[in-house]
Every structure is written in C-alpha cells, then in structure tokens.
Design an enzyme around this catalytic site. Structure first.
Site, PDB file in Angstrom:
ATOM      1  CG  ASP A   1      43.022  45.997  40.773  1.00 19.35           C
ATOM      2  OD1 ASP A   1      43.804  44.698  40.843  1.00 19.35           O
ATOM      3  OD2 ASP A   1      41.889  45.922  41.247  1.00 19.35           O
TER       4      ASP A   1
ATOM      5  CE1 TYR B   1      35.594  38.796  34.781  1.00 20.45           C
ATOM      6  CE2 TYR B   1      36.290  36.668  34.042  1.00 20.45           C
ATOM      7  CZ  TYR B   1      35.372  37.507  34.873  1.00 20.45           C
ATOM      8  OH  TYR B   1      34.368  36.717  35.333  1.00 20.45           O
TER       9      TYR B   1
ATOM     10  CG  ASN C   1      39.619  38.615  47.711  1.00 22.80           C
ATOM     11  OD1 ASN C   1      39.846  38.854  49.046  1.00 22.80           O
ATOM     12  ND2 ASN C   1      38.324  38.794  47.288  1.00 22.80           N
TER      13      ASN C   1
ATOM     14  CG  HIS D   1      40.332  43.105  39.344  1.00 21.25           C
ATOM     15  ND1 HIS D   1      40.869  43.496  40.499  1.00 21.25           N
ATOM     16  CD2 HIS D   1      39.793  41.690  40.049  1.00 21.25           C
ATOM     17  CE1 HIS D   1      40.617  42.650  41.730  1.00 21.25           C
ATOM     18  NE2 HIS D   1      40.234  41.945  41.387  1.00 21.25           N
TER      19      HIS D   1
ATOM     20  CG  ASN E   1      39.333  34.602  44.051  1.00 25.54           C
ATOM     21  OD1 ASN E   1      39.564  34.019  43.007  1.00 25.54           O
ATOM     22  ND2 ASN E   1      37.971  34.212  44.418  1.00 25.54           N
TER      23      ASN E   1
END
Length: 188
Positions: free
Chosen positions: A92, A14, A113, A19, A67
């Site tokens: 973001d 990631y 989230n 994100h 989240n």
C-alpha cells in the site's frame, strides 16, 4: 526465480483493510493461476509457486504483522537464493491516489514499516516495489488509523480495479522489465 511478496497483516480483522492491499493482489495472482497457499515451514510464510509471464516465481505472504515481515521474507529469500533484484514487494502507498499503481526499484521506505523490515532483513533496499495507491487520509485523520480501516463500500469498484491493475503491473514488470512496464503502468 522471482519472489513476489504481498504485504498485509494476518487475520480476519485486517483482511479488508487498506494496509492489506498488497496481500489482496498476491491472493489474486495465486487464485488466477489456480494455485493454493501452502505453509513454508522454514520461514513461516504462506507461499504458492507459479509461472508468471513465463518465469518461475514464488508468491509469498508473511503470516506476521507488517512491521515484522522481514522476519519471514529474509529467510525465504535466503532459502531460495533470491537476490534483491529478483524480489518484488506489493504494498500500500499513501502518497499515491486510490486506484493508481506505480513501479520502482530501490529507494527509501517512506515510513512504511513493512518495507523497512524487509530492507533490514535482506540487507538491501534495491528490490522492486509495486506501489498500490490508497490515497491520503481525509482531514487530520492519523495515517496509522487510516491504513488499518477497511476500504469504504463506495470504493469497492476502485479496489477491484486496483487489484486487477496490481496483478497486471506485476506480470508486466516480470515480462518486460522495469522501464518498459513503467511506461505502460504509469499511464493508467
């Protein structure tokens, strides 16, 4: 003390995704100060103490998925007795064009989230946000898929500028306060 939180998802998969732009800005703040990340044992988050615009600050990155960010940020804020008004979350924002930065305090989470998790963990929405524009997905692409994809290589200069503006906006928010910082940042 200010608590500055860069939101993102952990791990190399990631690292360069849309994100994770909040975590990228946090990395930039820490690197520009010549500091290194350390593990905060009580919360599990990565932290780096800094002086930002003459103020004592702790920059943090949760080491859990977005989240669940509140699981680490809530205990961190409590450990350092940081009230919501001294919390700054870098994240973001789909509803802002790529490259733009917007500042605000409080309000809803807009389906984000990570923000929802932090709000629940500290019992308030009244914290500052450095909203880092990533733009809307093209066509009918699912926003959840869009945010988990890396920025395209053609956008590299825009992303580097977004990170630099995110750092500047955070420093300005701390040094000048929300309204004065908005008057400058929202013209970029």
């Amino acid at each position: 003390m200010k608590l500055i939180v860069g939101l993102g998802n952990p791990g190399p998969k990631y690292e360069k995704t849309r994100h994770n732009i909040g975590a990228m800005v946090a990395d930039g703040l820490v690197a520009s100060a010549g500091e290194r990340w350390k593990l905060h044992k009580k919360s599990g988050a990565q932290v780096a103490p800094l002086t930002v615009a003459g103020h004592q600050a702790l920059v943090a990155k949760p080491r859990v998925y977005m989240n669940e960010a509140g699981r680490q940020i809530g205990p961190l804020a409590k450990f350092y007795s940081v009230p919501p008004g001294d919390l700054i979350v870098l994240h973001d924002e789909l509803d802002i064009d790529l490259g733009l930065v917007r500042l605000k305090q409080g309000g809803g989470e807009g389906g984000h989230n990570g923000l929802r998790s932090i709000s629940q963990s500290i019992g308030s929405r009244d914290y500052h946000r450095v909203r880092l524009g990533i733009g809307r997905p093209p066509g009918r692409q699912d926003p959840a898929d869009f945010v988990l994809k890396p920025f395209p290589s053609a956008a590299r200069a825009d992303v580097e500028l977004l990170i630099a503006h995110g750092i500047d906006a955070t420093e300005m928010l701390i040094s000048q306060g929300l309204e004065a910082a908005q008057n400058v940042v929202h013209t970029w």
